[in-house]
Design a protein around this motif. Structure first.
Motif, PDB file in Angstrom:
ATOM      1  N   THR A 215      45.644  11.473  39.911  1.00  0.00           N
ATOM      2  CA  THR A 215      46.028  10.854  38.647  1.00  0.00           C
ATOM      3  C   THR A 215      45.462   9.445  38.585  1.00  0.00           C
ATOM      4  OG1 THR A 215      48.110  10.122  39.625  1.00  0.00           O
ATOM      5  CG2 THR A 215      48.119  12.232  38.477  1.00  0.00           C
ATOM      6  N   ARG A 218      47.820   7.066  32.480  1.00  0.00           N
ATOM      7  CA  ARG A 218      48.949   7.708  31.809  1.00  0.00           C
ATOM      8  C   ARG A 218      48.815   7.511  30.305  1.00  0.00           C
ATOM      9  NH1 ARG A 218      53.620   9.336  34.405  1.00  0.00           N
ATOM     10  NH2 ARG A 218      53.518   9.156  36.684  1.00  0.00           N
ATOM     11  N   GLY A 440      53.142  18.214  34.391  1.00  0.00           N
ATOM     12  CA  GLY A 440      52.091  17.388  34.953  1.00  0.00           C
ATOM     13  C   GLY A 440      50.928  18.216  35.458  1.00  0.00           C
ATOM     14  N   PRO A 463      50.874  11.857  33.044  1.00  0.00           N
ATOM     15  CA  PRO A 463      49.776  11.410  33.915  1.00  0.00           C
ATOM     16  C   PRO A 463      48.520  12.233  33.670  1.00  0.00           C
ATOM     17  CG  PRO A 463      51.309  12.764  35.157  1.00  0.00           C
ATOM     18  CD  PRO A 463      51.901  12.609  33.782  1.00  0.00           C
ATOM     19  N   ALA A 465      44.666  13.444  35.035  1.00  0.00           N
ATOM     20  CA  ALA A 465      44.049  13.734  36.327  1.00  0.00           C
ATOM     21  C   ALA A 465      42.583  14.054  36.134  1.00  0.00           C
ATOM     22  CB  ALA A 465      44.760  14.899  37.013  1.00  0.00           C
TER      23      ALA A 465
END
Length: 524
Positions: A215, A218, A440, A463, A465
């Motif tokens: 990650t 955000r 997530g 988050p 990635a």
């Protein structure tokens, strides 16, 4: 045991038992969500088939069990499909007939350790072949895949990043076969224990060595769920409620607002007033808004379901038209033949039109989103392609207004966890009515679910990635492996049958007796 065998001699009782045994895995899915039960749920069905007196009867047991499984995982469609759900389950249940014959072929009687070891590889492969065929969108899609029952198990989600839901289904069936062998075949327990150990080792290896999503940022995503809006002019009332809920997000520093499926019931080109109101909301919240339009298009014939991105200046031009439609719900297969379904259920009065390709949309701040509409979140290949095309977030827009009081909303929301884990991308499942949820990049749930009674707007810190999971890189390799196993089985069985046929065809020529080195003369 003899009493049970006598009771099962009746074909009707045996068929009914097979239907009930096939339905047991439904308890592993939401809402019951007894995920651990999936690892033993097939055992009664396997033991029943194993005891079949003939291969034909074993195929029939497989068919009946498949019927029970399909009716159980799709029971919430009864109000819409009525008798059609039983017709569809009867036809698709036939896919499990060959699987039933394979169960008896490999585990019937007193199987040798070799046959039991082969069963631990062949039977999960055959199950995957069944799931592959029935996951075609025209046959109802991949709803109720056995591996999707593991959506809340962290090690299973890690395995999903390696081989998708297909790998989970394979391993769940393999464990069931191993347990059935342990219970019923004493002399073949070593291969069964070895299979269980291998499954545990695979899960442990995936947990330790599979790369975790990295990650690096955000974003704040708001989900707007207005709930059920009844009465005449419900489209306008629903829009008003969504507008009111969205306006409350002002000052919350959101990056994107997501509305559910069919959140706008009018084409925005035909209703410029709605487009202006959406643009005003975008300016108020400081975020683009992804809405879903279910309406007749003004620029082309037919009704489309479309994800439309709206910015502060109005629609941005980014649009995705739903590609995979729900049979009977959004179109009727062979309408000229089955059009009468509209008179007995809630089947589509007019077929929706299909989109031609997936779309990745650009939102402000460099964010790239990949929309999916309702039924499409069940297809692992669609989310995988969006990840390949560079989507940072997967977005599912859904509505389960017809099934609010069933197990469907929870099961639908759970699928997003698998899509997130498979792709290493967070996924937002936003519903008009039903259950909204956010996951997530590792498939872990972010914040609470919004239940079927929710009427709110909620902001989630999501988050982002980067990186590529093995499943995105290599695709559906467990399916290809399963097909290779079945092909090898077919070649082996074909060669064996050919050897037997040749042995039977060789004439038995008696040797002449000899007496003191000379052929003996026949006696008279």
């Amino acid at each position: 045991m003899r009493t049970i065998d006598r009771w099962l001699t009746s074909p009707w009782r045996r068929s009914g038992t097979a239907v009930l045994a096939g339905a047991l895995p439904v308890l592993a899915f939401p809402a019951p969500a007894l995920w651990w039960f999936a690892y033993v749920a097939l055992v009664p069905w396997i033991l029943l088939i194993r005891s079949a007196p003939t291969g034909r009867r074993a195929g029939h047991d497989g068919w009946c069990g498949g019927f029970g499984f399909l009716v159980a995982v799709h029971h919430w469609l009864l109000p819409s499909l009525h008798v059609f759900i039983f017709l569809i389950a009867t036809l698709l249940g036939l896919l499990w007939a060959p699987w039933g014959r394979l169960v008896r072929r490999l585990l019937g009687g007193v199987p040798s350790p070799g046959r039991a070891a082969a069963a631990l590889l062949v039977l999960p492969s055959a199950w995957l072949a069944v799931e592959l065929v029935r996951s075609w969108q025209g046959l109802g899609g991949p709803w109720g895949m056995l591996g999707s029952s593991q959506w809340q198990v962290a090690p299973a989600l890690r395995l999903a990043s390696v081989g998708g839901v297909w790998l989970l289904s394979f391993l769940v069936v393999a464990v069931n076969v191993a347990v059935a062998v342990l219970v019923s075949v004493r002399r073949s327990r070593i291969p069964a224990v070895a299979s269980l150990a291998a499954t545990a080792a695979a899960a442990s290896a995936a947990w330790v060595w599979t790369p975790r999503p990295d990650t690096d940022a955000r974003v704040r995503v708001a989900v707007v769920q207005p709930g059920v809006v009844a009465g005449e002019a419900s489209g306008d009332k629903r829009f008003d409620r969504e507008e009111s809920l969205t306006r409350r997000l002002a000052g919350h520093d959101v990056d994107l607002v997501v509305w559910g499926e069919s959140s706008v019931g009018f084409d925005l080109d035909d209703r410029p007033d709605l487009a202006r109101r959406l643009a005003a909301l975008s300016r108020t919240t400081g975020a683009d808004i992804l809405v879903n339009v279910d309406a007749r298009r003004s620029d082309r014939p037919g009704i489309y379901k479309s994800s439309v991105l709206v910015g502060p200046d109005g629609p941005t031009g980014d649009r995705y038209d739903k590609m995979r439609l729900v049979p009977f719900g959004e179109y009727i297969p062979a309408r000229s033949l089955l059009g009468w379904a509209t008179s007995v259920g809630r089947a589509a009065g007019e077929d929706r039109r299909r989109g031609t390709g997936q779309t990745v949309m650009n939102v402000g701040h460099g964010l790239r989103i990949g929309p999916l509409i309702c039924f499409e979140t069940a297809f692992p290949d669609m989310s995988r392609h969006l990840a390949e095309d560079g989507a940072d977030i997967l977005l599912g827009q859904s509505s389960t207004s017809s099934f609010q009081h069933s197990w469907a909303p929870e099961q639908h929301a759970s699928l997003a966890a698998l899509r997130a884990a498979e792709t290493g991308r967070p996924m937002v499942h936003a519903t008009l009515t039903g259950v909204s949820a956010v996951y997530g990049p590792d498939g872990a749930r972010l914040g609470p679910w919004l239940g079927t009674d929710a009427n709110t707007a909620r902001v989630y810190d999501v988050p982002l990635a980067h990186g590529v999971t093995p499943y995105v890189r290599y695709g559906d390799w467990p399916v290809y492996g399963a097909l290779l196993v079945l092909a090898a089985l077919g070649v082996t069985e074909g060669a064996r049958a050919l050897r037997l046929r040749r042995s039977a065809a060789e004439p038995l020529v008696p040797r002449a007796r000899t007496v003191h080195g000379s052929p003996a003369r026949p006696s008279r």
